[in-house]
Design an enzyme around this catalytic site. Structure first.
Site, short mmCIF file in Angstrom:
data_model
loop_
_atom_site.label_atom_id
_atom_site.label_comp_id
_atom_site.label_asym_id
_atom_site.label_seq_id
_atom_site.Cartn_x
_atom_site.Cartn_y
_atom_site.Cartn_z
N LYS A 109 1.35 -1.70 -0.52
CA LYS A 109 -0.05 0.12 -0.11
C LYS A 109 1.25 1.02 -0.11
CE LYS A 109 -4.77 1.11 0.17
NZ LYS A 109 -5.56 -0.12 -0.20
N THR A 193 -14.92 -2.69 -7.24
CA THR A 193 -14.59 -2.61 -5.37
C THR A 193 -16.28 -3.00 -5.48
OG1 THR A 193 -12.83 -1.46 -5.42
CG2 THR A 193 -14.57 -2.05 -3.07
N ASN A 224 -15.88 6.66 -5.04
CA ASN A 224 -15.86 5.87 -5.71
C ASN A 224 -16.55 4.72 -5.23
OD1 ASN A 224 -15.14 4.73 -8.59
ND2 ASN A 224 -13.33 3.63 -7.48
N SER A 352 -8.53 -5.19 -10.66
CA SER A 352 -7.00 -5.15 -11.02
C SER A 352 -6.56 -6.32 -11.23
CB SER A 352 -6.22 -4.28 -10.20
OG SER A 352 -6.39 -3.28 -9.63
N1 GLU Z 1 -7.40 0.36 -3.47
C1 GLU Z 1 -8.44 -0.63 -3.97
C2 GLU Z 1 -8.43 -1.99 -2.07
O1 GLU Z 1 -7.99 -1.45 -1.14
C3 GLU Z 1 -7.49 -2.24 -4.38
C4 GLU Z 1 -6.00 -1.81 -4.50
C5 GLU Z 1 -6.49 -2.68 -6.64
O2 GLU Z 1 -6.70 -2.97 -6.91
O3 GLU Z 1 -4.74 -2.93 -5.78
O4 GLU Z 1 -8.09 -2.98 -2.47
#
Ligand code: GLU
Length: 423
Positions: A109, A193, A224, A352
């Site tokens: 992250k 998501t 989003n 992703s």
């Molecule tokens: N930020 C999103 C999460 O917390 C997506 C992460 C990604 O697609 O790598 O799952």
């Protein structure tokens, strides 16, 4: 330990779930020990020239929590409350999330301490490119793959992928996901998501024998994730009675007109003053007597301070970490079903993964293929976790962690990253 401060002790709070799940995971202690510490942490300074000529130096982080199951994967957040402890917790959740839905990734992250609402578009572009300048050697298509998170989006991912290509003198679209379609993004990533969460709620509805029209839903957060969740749930026939953003919430027990809310936000910038609804605070929205509560903003919104007043039957965590470990126990005692973040919001990283696969193959999939695969993954993993939860009479969170831990533990025990090497 107090669980009221937004990010103090967040990482410790997050990893405390591993110990609770361990007895059901059937793996060795050494794998557990390995997952309790992030593999690598990078802190960077990002100098950004503002439009007025002033130089501002921002702080950024990138954490790779664990890469036993594959390259680390996870978003980049731009937010004023970003801190290292938070990024560590978010990276840990990504490791667990990728294992939970069986993606060949570990968890990572990133974050930058900034309020992007105070920056111009050009300043955000310079910040995004500056962040990649700072972390370019830490990331890579087979090492660590960023994506969008809170206050970052496809446009920003496009700038970042372009900056990476400039630095490395090679086109490597698989280094970042959530890109615009024109730069190698995947169809269906934008609402993935939310869509993944909706697929799961449809399974929950089957298990609970719910009639969609009688299911009331409150969605906290209209970014989003929250806005797409409200839109998709309403389209399926669920009654979305409340939505909220940073400006506050809107409530209508008969159902909020979600399409009108989306238009209102587009025209005015926030939900404030949405017609045919009464204003409600974010705190009160969480306490509404709804069937399903969907926290879709930041972590730790349900803590010991308000857990006794949560009246939803099901909480579907589309945000990462919205319920503290302490509040989890409170909800369990009251019989609230929690669909944990590492399952509920895994649809984003799942698509992703599809984007990364498409980039590597140079072959792009139609939307139906993305949706079909996503539904299968979300449904199957939900079913497995629900079975574990019933078999051991444990809550869905601990079952999800046990399920993820099994996969992570097997990879460690199989010799991944030499964790068990004794020869
Ligand atoms: N930020 C999103 C999460 O917390 C997506 C992460 C990604 O697609 O790598 O799952």
């Amino acid at each position: 330990m107090s669980d009221t401060s937004p990010s103090q002790g967040l990482f410790d709070d997050a990893i405390s779930r591993l110990d609770l799940a361990f007895p059901y995971a059937d793996i060795g202690e050494e794998a557990l020990a390995k997952l309790k510490k992030p593999k690598e942490i990078l802190e960077v300074a990002i100098p950004v020239r503002h439009d007025d000529g002033r130089l501002e130096v921002y702080t950024g982080y990138r954490v790779r929590h664990d890469d036993t199951r594959g390259p680390t994967k996870g978003g980049i957040r731009f937010h004023p409350s970003v801190c290292l402890d938070e990024v560590k917790a978010l990276a840990f959740w990504m490791t667990c999330k990728c294992a939970c839905v069986d993606l060949p990734f570990g968890g990572g992250k990133g974050g930058v301490v900034v309020d992007p609402t105070q920056l111009s578009l050009f300043e955000i572009e310079r910040l995004s490119r500056g962040y990649i300048d700072a972390i370019a050697d830490f990331i890579g298509p087979d090492r660590d793959i960023p994506a969008p998170d809170v206050y970052t989006n496809a446009t920003i991912m496009g700038w970042m992928a372009d900056q990476y290509a400039i630095i490395k003198r090679v086109k490597a679209p698989a280094v970042i996901t959530g890109k615009p379609l024109a730069l190698g993004g995947s169809l269906g990533r934008e609402d993935a998501t939310a869509r993944g969460g909706v697929y799961i709620l449809q399974e929950v509805a089957k298990d609970m024998v719910w009639d969609y029209g009688e299911v009331t839903v409150a969605v906290q957060g209209f970014g989003n994730v929250g806005s797409h969740a409200a839109r998709l749930l309403a389209a399926e026939g669920f009654r979305v009675v409340a939505v909220s953003d940073v400006s506050g919430g809107c409530y209508n027990p008969q159902g909020v007109d979600v399409a009108a809310a989306l238009e209102h936000v587009k025209a005015s910038g926030s939900l404030r003053g949405l017609p045919n609804s009464e204003p409600i605070s974010n705190a009160d929205l969480l306490e509404l007597p709804v069937t399903v509560l969907v926290p879709a903003a930041l972590e730790r919104v349900i803590t010991h301070a308000n857990v006794d007043r949560i009246r939803a039957k099901v909480v579907c965590e589309l945000a990462n970490g919205p319920i503290s470990a302490h509040a989890d126990e409170g909800l369990r005692q009251r019989g609230t079903m929690v669909i944990p973040d590492i399952l509920a919001n895994a649809g984003g990283v799942t698509v992703s993964y599809y984007e990364w696969v498409q980039n590597k193959a140079g072959l792009y999939w139609p939307l139906g293929e993305v949706h079909g695969r996503l539904r299968r993954t979300m449904t199957e993993e939900y079913r497995r976790i629900r079975q574990l939860s019933t078999d051991h009479r444990i809550g869905m969170r601990i079952a999800a962690y046990a399920h993820a831990l099994r996969r992570m533990g097997r990879a460690v025990e199989a010799g991944g990253t030499r964790a068990m090497y004794t020869g």
